[in-house]
Enzyme design. Structure first.
Site, short mmCIF file in Angstrom:
data_model
loop_
_atom_site.label_atom_id
_atom_site.label_comp_id
_atom_site.label_asym_id
_atom_site.label_seq_id
_atom_site.Cartn_x
_atom_site.Cartn_y
_atom_site.Cartn_z
CB SER A 132 39.68 38.58 37.92
OG SER A 132 40.29 37.55 37.18
CE LYS A 135 40.35 39.20 33.60
NZ LYS A 135 40.71 38.34 34.72
CB SER A 189 36.57 37.33 35.00
OG SER A 189 37.61 37.84 35.80
#
Length: 359
Positions: A132, A135, A189
């Site tokens: 993640s 992101k 997340s």
């Protein structure tokens, strides 16, 4: 700064070609005879050895080399337990790399944001899945596209995770603003929120992924590749050097600093108010002054963490990848903080860092 952060190295780094060994096999415990009436559940694959243990208070439980499963006091069941999947870093042998701080992360990099000086370096060029941490690029692309944060986006079936089968409290049909989606993606997340941001980009998801890769190349992140905006795919890969560049670029946007360091958020989903929280407990820790951060985890990547923080009177960028253990990335960050703020820090730093990394 972008190109400068990928120059130079300090400590010897592990060669993936030289260390591309297979992960070692974990020995299972010897199987005991099941308790009376126990059923054996087997799959087509070779079963993992287990043992059945009866306890007075909790009834029967099943133990394996990795997992304990509690079942009914009256009925015992022997189940197959799949061994934990080794991360890419473990398969490459990167955890065998020594470092003076005895970090549990196989990859680490600490850079002075103002001078580009490398203070700590461990396998900085290793290219691994980043989970993640992806992101952060998702948020950067949305921000620099100047899309309205007030536009209402809808979670669709296309946002449901088919890669890892992860769950989400954002049900199909949930409507939130782009700003709320970005907040949940960066702070908590939230995978469906991140995917929705990509889908609602001009040209849809393919155009968004193309924009992610184009931005990476523009920043000089030549070890980096994205295939989707959440990080659920292990094909999203990068190096610590590249991620330091990404952190520096993202830090230039106040909205990304604000959303990544937020501790909590409440959003209206239908008639309910849902509470979301940060995935990085260090944000709440008074010992830390964090300007930007992002965590990540999938089994192929291990535990990951990137941060911009003020420590020991310096603005630092910190990258930790492929950390083994749920809390080990936080422990590694604390080791680095204590080293930087201790009397031993400068002496150790002289051995770890060059005089400067020039543009």
């Amino acid at each position: 700064m972008a190109a400068a952060l990928i120059a130079g190295s300090v400590m010897p780094t592990a060669s993936l070609a030289a260390t591309g060994t297979q992960p070692s096999k974990t020995k299972s415990t010897k199987a005991a005879k099941p308790a009376g009436g126990a059923k054996k559940v087997r799959s087509a694959k070779a079963p993992v050895k287990t043992r059945v243990v009866k306890t007075a208070k909790t009834g029967t439980r099943v133990e394996s080399a990795r997992t304990v499963v509690k079942v009914s006091p009256r009925k015992s069941v022997v189940v197959q337990v799949e061994p934990a999947k080794a991360s890419f870093g473990q398969q490459y042998g990167l955890h065998r790399t020594d470092d003076p701080l005895d970090l549990k992360s196989s990859v680490a990099l600490v850079v002075d944001q103002d001078t580009n000086q490398v203070l700590l370096s461990k396998n900085p060029h290793a290219v691994l899945p980043i989970a993640s941490i992806t992101k952060l690029m998702t948020g950067l692309v949305v921000t620099e596209a100047h899309q309205s944060l007030d536009d209402v986006l809808t979670i669709s079936q296309d946002d449901v995770d088919t890669e890892k089968g992860s769950s989400s409290r954002l049900l199909v049909g949930t409507q939130l603003t782009r700003g709320e989606m970005m907040h949940l993606a960066l702070m908590s997340s939230e995978n469906r929120a991140a995917n929705a941001l990509g889908r609602h980009y001009p040209g849809g998801l393919p155009a968004f992924v193309q924009a992610m890769n184009a931005k990476a190349q523009l920043l000089g992140m030549h070890d980096t590749r994205y295939v989707e905006p959440t990080g659920l795919s292990s094909q999203n890969q990068s190096s610590a050097r590249d991620l330091a560049v990404l952190v520096n670029a993202a830090y230039s946007h106040p909205i990304l600093r604000e959303l990544t360091t937020s501790t909590d958020a409440s959003v209206a989903v239908g008639r309910r108010q849902l509470q979301f929280h940060t995935t990085n407990g260090l944000v709440r820790n008074p010992s830390w002054e964090i300007g930007l951060q992002k965590t990540g985890y999938i089994s192929e990547a291990g535990r990951c963490l990137v941060m911009q923080a003020h420590l020991a009177g310096r603005k630092l960028i910190m990258v930790l990848l492929d950390s083994a253990g749920k809390y080990s990335r936080i422990g590694d960050a604390e080791r680095i903080r204590k080293w930087l703020t201790s009397e031993a820090g400068p002496a150790l730093g002289s051995a770890l860092a060059p005089a400067a990394v020039h543009n």
